[in-house]
Write a protein that holds these residues in place. Structure first.
Motif, PDB file in Angstrom:
ATOM      1  N   GLU A  21       0.866  -1.177   0.000  1.00 54.91           N
ATOM      2  CA  GLU A  21       0.000   0.000   0.000  1.00 54.91           C
ATOM      3  C   GLU A  21       0.900   1.223   0.000  1.00 54.91           C
ATOM      4  OE1 GLU A  21      -2.776   0.166   3.212  1.00 54.91           O
ATOM      5  OE2 GLU A  21      -3.932  -1.530   2.475  1.00 54.91           O
ATOM      6  N   SER A  22       0.500   2.261  -0.750  1.00 51.62           N
ATOM      7  CA  SER A  22       1.298   3.476  -0.829  1.00 51.62           C
ATOM      8  C   SER A  22       0.389   4.680  -0.961  1.00 51.62           C
ATOM      9  CB  SER A  22       2.234   3.402  -2.039  1.00 51.62           C
ATOM     10  OG  SER A  22       2.959   4.603  -2.171  1.00 51.62           O
ATOM     11  N   ASP A  23       0.872   5.839  -0.496  1.00 49.71           N
ATOM     12  CA  ASP A  23       0.145   7.089  -0.724  1.00 49.71           C
ATOM     13  C   ASP A  23       0.567   7.723  -2.042  1.00 49.71           C
ATOM     14  OD1 ASP A  23       2.675   8.037  -0.102  1.00 49.71           O
ATOM     15  OD2 ASP A  23       2.057   9.044   1.729  1.00 49.71           O
ATOM     16  N   ASN A  24       1.524   7.098  -2.740  1.00 52.21           N
ATOM     17  CA  ASN A  24       2.004   7.529  -4.057  1.00 52.21           C
ATOM     18  C   ASN A  24       2.570   8.948  -4.066  1.00 52.21           C
ATOM     19  OD1 ASN A  24       1.459   5.108  -5.434  1.00 52.21           O
ATOM     20  ND2 ASN A  24      -0.695   5.646  -5.519  1.00 52.21           N
ATOM     21  N   ILE A  25       3.102   9.388  -2.953  1.00 53.49           N
ATOM     22  CA  ILE A  25       3.768  10.685  -2.891  1.00 53.49           C
ATOM     23  C   ILE A  25       5.259  10.466  -3.105  1.00 53.49           C
ATOM     24  CG2 ILE A  25       4.366  12.647  -1.433  1.00 53.49           C
ATOM     25  CD1 ILE A  25       1.649  12.263  -0.045  1.00 53.49           C
ATOM     26  N   VAL A  26       5.804  11.131  -4.125  1.00 55.50           N
ATOM     27  CA  VAL A  26       7.229  11.024  -4.398  1.00 55.50           C
ATOM     28  C   VAL A  26       7.965  11.948  -3.437  1.00 55.50           C
ATOM     29  CG1 VAL A  26       9.043  11.350  -6.123  1.00 55.50           C
ATOM     30  CG2 VAL A  26       6.820  10.440  -6.808  1.00 55.50           C
ATOM     31  N   ARG A  27       8.945  11.407  -2.745  1.00 58.38           N
ATOM     32  CA  ARG A  27       9.701  12.167  -1.750  1.00 58.38           C
ATOM     33  C   ARG A  27      11.171  12.237  -2.154  1.00 58.38           C
ATOM     34  NH1 ARG A  27       5.590   9.323   0.720  1.00 58.38           N
ATOM     35  NH2 ARG A  27       4.460  10.428   2.333  1.00 58.38           N
ATOM     36  N   TRP A  28      11.852  13.242  -1.634  1.00 57.50           N
ATOM     37  CA  TRP A  28      13.279  13.449  -1.902  1.00 57.50           C
ATOM     38  C   TRP A  28      13.973  13.569  -0.564  1.00 57.50           C
ATOM     39  CZ3 TRP A  28      17.089  13.241  -5.231  1.00 57.50           C
ATOM     40  CH2 TRP A  28      18.219  14.034  -5.082  1.00 57.50           C
ATOM     41  N   ASP A  29      15.017  12.763  -0.341  1.00 53.01           N
ATOM     42  CA  ASP A  29      15.736  12.829   0.929  1.00 53.01           C
ATOM     43  C   ASP A  29      17.091  13.517   0.798  1.00 53.01           C
ATOM     44  OD1 ASP A  29      17.385  10.953  -0.269  1.00 53.01           O
ATOM     45  OD2 ASP A  29      16.943   9.347   1.143  1.00 53.01           O
ATOM     46  N   GLY A  30      17.307  14.213  -0.326  1.00 54.25           N
ATOM     47  CA  GLY A  30      18.581  14.874  -0.569  1.00 54.25           C
ATOM     48  C   GLY A  30      19.515  14.044  -1.426  1.00 54.25           C
ATOM     49  N   GLU A  31      19.222  12.757  -1.548  1.00 56.43           N
ATOM     50  CA  GLU A  31      20.049  11.870  -2.363  1.00 56.43           C
ATOM     51  C   GLU A  31      19.248  11.063  -3.375  1.00 56.43           C
ATOM     52  OE1 GLU A  31      22.696   9.410  -0.126  1.00 56.43           O
ATOM     53  OE2 GLU A  31      23.176  11.010   1.277  1.00 56.43           O
ATOM     54  N   ARG A  32      18.024  10.727  -3.025  1.00 55.62           N
ATOM     55  CA  ARG A  32      17.244   9.877  -3.931  1.00 55.62           C
ATOM     56  C   ARG A  32      15.756  10.174  -3.847  1.00 55.62           C
ATOM     57  NH1 ARG A  32      15.936   4.236  -1.293  1.00 55.62           N
ATOM     58  NH2 ARG A  32      15.768   4.904   0.857  1.00 55.62           N
ATOM     59  N   LEU A  33      15.058   9.822  -4.926  1.00 53.80           N
ATOM     60  CA  LEU A  33      13.599   9.904  -4.968  1.00 53.80           C
ATOM     61  C   LEU A  33      13.031   8.563  -4.530  1.00 53.80           C
ATOM     62  CD1 LEU A  33      13.045  11.609  -8.436  1.00 53.80           C
ATOM     63  CD2 LEU A  33      12.549  12.605  -6.201  1.00 53.80           C
ATOM     64  N   TYR A  34      11.972   8.606  -3.731  1.00 56.48           N
ATOM     65  CA  TYR A  34      11.379   7.355  -3.282  1.00 56.48           C
ATOM     66  C   TYR A  34       9.902   7.562  -2.962  1.00 56.48           C
ATOM     67  CZ  TYR A  34      11.761   9.352   1.401  1.00 56.48           C
ATOM     68  OH  TYR A  34      11.634  10.166   2.485  1.00 56.48           O
ATOM     69  N   VAL A  35       9.170   6.463  -2.854  1.00 53.07           N
ATOM     70  CA  VAL A  35       7.813   6.462  -2.329  1.00 53.07           C
ATOM     71  C   VAL A  35       7.822   5.575  -1.093  1.00 53.07           C
ATOM     72  CG1 VAL A  35       6.602   6.913  -4.497  1.00 53.07           C
ATOM     73  CG2 VAL A  35       7.064   4.568  -3.827  1.00 53.07           C
ATOM     74  N   GLU A  36       6.986   5.923  -0.143  1.00 50.41           N
ATOM     75  CA  GLU A  36       6.862   5.089   1.045  1.00 50.41           C
ATOM     76  C   GLU A  36       5.772   4.060   0.816  1.00 50.41           C
ATOM     77  OE1 GLU A  36       6.162   7.766   4.285  1.00 50.41           O
ATOM     78  OE2 GLU A  36       8.300   8.193   4.496  1.00 50.41           O
ATOM     79  N   GLN A  37       6.046   2.837   1.197  1.00 53.02           N
ATOM     80  CA  GLN A  37       5.080   1.767   1.041  1.00 53.02           C
ATOM     81  C   GLN A  37       4.988   0.965   2.325  1.00 53.02           C
ATOM     82  OE1 GLN A  37       6.719  -0.362  -2.335  1.00 53.02           O
ATOM     83  NE2 GLN A  37       5.181   0.569  -3.655  1.00 53.02           N
ATOM     84  N   ASP A  38       3.794   0.449   2.580  1.00 54.30           N
ATOM     85  CA  ASP A  38       3.610  -0.527   3.642  1.00 54.30           C
ATOM     86  C   ASP A  38       3.596  -1.887   2.955  1.00 54.30           C
ATOM     87  OD1 ASP A  38       3.371   1.561   5.424  1.00 54.30           O
ATOM     88  OD2 ASP A  38       1.191   1.468   5.521  1.00 54.30           O
ATOM     89  N   ILE A  39       4.396  -2.816   3.436  1.00 56.73           N
ATOM     90  CA  ILE A  39       4.537  -4.135   2.839  1.00 56.73           C
ATOM     91  C   ILE A  39       3.828  -5.154   3.734  1.00 56.73           C
ATOM     92  CG2 ILE A  39       6.152  -5.881   1.965  1.00 56.73           C
ATOM     93  CD1 ILE A  39       6.495  -3.144   0.612  1.00 56.73           C
ATOM     94  N   TYR A  40       2.988  -5.964   3.111  1.00 55.99           N
ATOM     95  CA  TYR A  40       2.233  -6.999   3.826  1.00 55.99           C
ATOM     96  C   TYR A  40       2.611  -8.378   3.304  1.00 55.99           C
ATOM     97  CZ  TYR A  40      -0.746  -3.149   5.324  1.00 55.99           C
ATOM     98  OH  TYR A  40      -1.216  -1.985   5.865  1.00 55.99           O
ATOM     99  N   HIS A  41       2.784  -9.324   4.203  1.00 55.69           N
ATOM    100  CA  HIS A  41       2.965 -10.729   3.848  1.00 55.69           C
ATOM    101  C   HIS A  41       1.760 -11.495   4.373  1.00 55.69           C
ATOM    102  CE1 HIS A  41       7.632 -10.478   3.470  1.00 55.69           C
ATOM    103  NE2 HIS A  41       7.000  -9.809   2.521  1.00 55.69           N
ATOM    104  N   ASN A  42       1.015 -12.094   3.448  1.00 61.11           N
ATOM    105  CA  ASN A  42      -0.220 -12.811   3.797  1.00 61.11           C
ATOM    106  C   ASN A  42      -1.148 -11.938   4.632  1.00 61.11           C
ATOM    107  OD1 ASN A  42       0.711 -15.049   2.422  1.00 61.11           O
ATOM    108  ND2 ASN A  42       1.521 -16.026   4.249  1.00 61.11           N
ATOM    109  N   GLY A  43      -1.224 -10.656   4.280  1.00 61.95           N
ATOM    110  CA  GLY A  43      -2.123  -9.727   4.964  1.00 61.95           C
ATOM    111  C   GLY A  43      -1.588  -9.138   6.251  1.00 61.95           C
ATOM    112  N   GLN A  44      -0.413  -9.550   6.699  1.00 60.54           N
ATOM    113  CA  GLN A  44       0.168  -9.037   7.937  1.00 60.54           C
ATOM    114  C   GLN A  44       1.242  -8.001   7.616  1.00 60.54           C
ATOM    115  OE1 GLN A  44       1.761 -12.024  10.541  1.00 60.54           O
ATOM    116  NE2 GLN A  44       2.518 -10.541  12.022  1.00 60.54           N
TER     117      GLN A  44
END
Length: 71
Positions: A21-44
Protein backbone atom coordinates in the motif's frame (compact mmCIF):
# COMPACT_ATOMS: atom_id res chain seq x y z
CA UNK A 1 -4.71 8.75 -1.50
CA UNK A 2 -3.57 5.27 -0.56
CA UNK A 3 -3.42 2.63 -3.24
CA UNK A 4 -2.92 -1.08 -3.03
CA UNK A 5 -0.85 -2.88 -5.61
CA UNK A 6 -2.73 -4.93 -8.20
CA UNK A 7 -2.17 -8.63 -7.78
CA UNK A 8 -0.24 -9.97 -4.83
CA UNK A 9 3.28 -11.14 -5.58
CA UNK A 10 3.99 -14.73 -4.61
CA UNK A 11 7.33 -14.76 -2.79
CA UNK A 12 8.31 -18.41 -3.14
CA UNK A 13 11.55 -17.77 -1.25
CA UNK A 14 9.50 -16.72 1.78
CA UNK A 15 6.38 -18.79 1.12
CA UNK A 16 4.09 -15.74 1.28
CA UNK A 17 1.94 -13.47 -0.85
CA UNK A 18 3.29 -9.93 -0.73
CA UNK A 19 1.07 -6.89 -1.21
CA UNK A 20 1.85 -3.19 -0.84
CA UNK A 21 0.00 0.00 0.00
CA UNK A 22 1.30 3.48 -0.83
CA UNK A 23 0.15 7.09 -0.72
CA UNK A 24 2.00 7.53 -4.06
CA UNK A 25 3.77 10.68 -2.89
CA UNK A 26 7.23 11.02 -4.40
CA UNK A 27 9.70 12.17 -1.75
CA UNK A 28 13.28 13.45 -1.90
CA UNK A 29 15.74 12.83 0.93
CA UNK A 30 18.58 14.87 -0.57
CA UNK A 31 20.05 11.87 -2.36
CA UNK A 32 17.24 9.88 -3.93
CA UNK A 33 13.60 9.90 -4.97
CA UNK A 34 11.38 7.35 -3.28
CA UNK A 35 7.81 6.46 -2.33
CA UNK A 36 6.86 5.09 1.05
CA UNK A 37 5.08 1.77 1.04
CA UNK A 38 3.61 -0.53 3.64
CA UNK A 39 4.54 -4.14 2.84
CA UNK A 40 2.23 -7.00 3.83
CA UNK A 41 2.96 -10.73 3.85
CA UNK A 42 -0.22 -12.81 3.80
CA UNK A 43 -2.12 -9.73 4.96
CA UNK A 44 0.17 -9.04 7.94
CA UNK A 45 2.12 -5.76 8.02
CA UNK A 46 5.87 -6.47 7.94
CA UNK A 47 7.38 -3.11 6.85
CA UNK A 48 5.89 0.31 7.64
CA UNK A 49 6.94 3.21 5.42
CA UNK A 50 9.41 1.11 3.45
CA UNK A 51 11.32 3.42 1.09
CA UNK A 52 11.16 2.10 -2.46
CA UNK A 53 13.46 4.00 -4.81
CA UNK A 54 11.90 5.52 -7.93
CA UNK A 55 13.27 4.00 -11.13
CA UNK A 56 15.30 6.15 -13.52
CA UNK A 57 12.60 6.22 -16.26
CA UNK A 58 10.02 7.46 -13.75
CA UNK A 59 12.44 10.10 -12.43
CA UNK A 60 13.14 11.30 -15.98
CA UNK A 61 9.41 11.51 -16.74
CA UNK A 62 8.86 13.58 -13.59
CA UNK A 63 11.76 15.83 -14.57
CA UNK A 64 10.23 16.43 -17.99
CA UNK A 65 6.85 17.28 -16.45
CA UNK A 66 8.48 19.76 -14.06
CA UNK A 67 10.45 21.41 -16.85
CA UNK A 68 7.30 21.84 -18.96
CA UNK A 69 5.42 23.36 -16.02
CA UNK A 70 8.16 25.98 -15.54
CA UNK A 71 7.90 27.26 -19.11
Amino acid sequence: MHTTSGAPILRRDLGVEETTESDNIVRWDGERLYVEQDIYHNGQLVHRKYRRTITEPVARALQAILKRSQQ
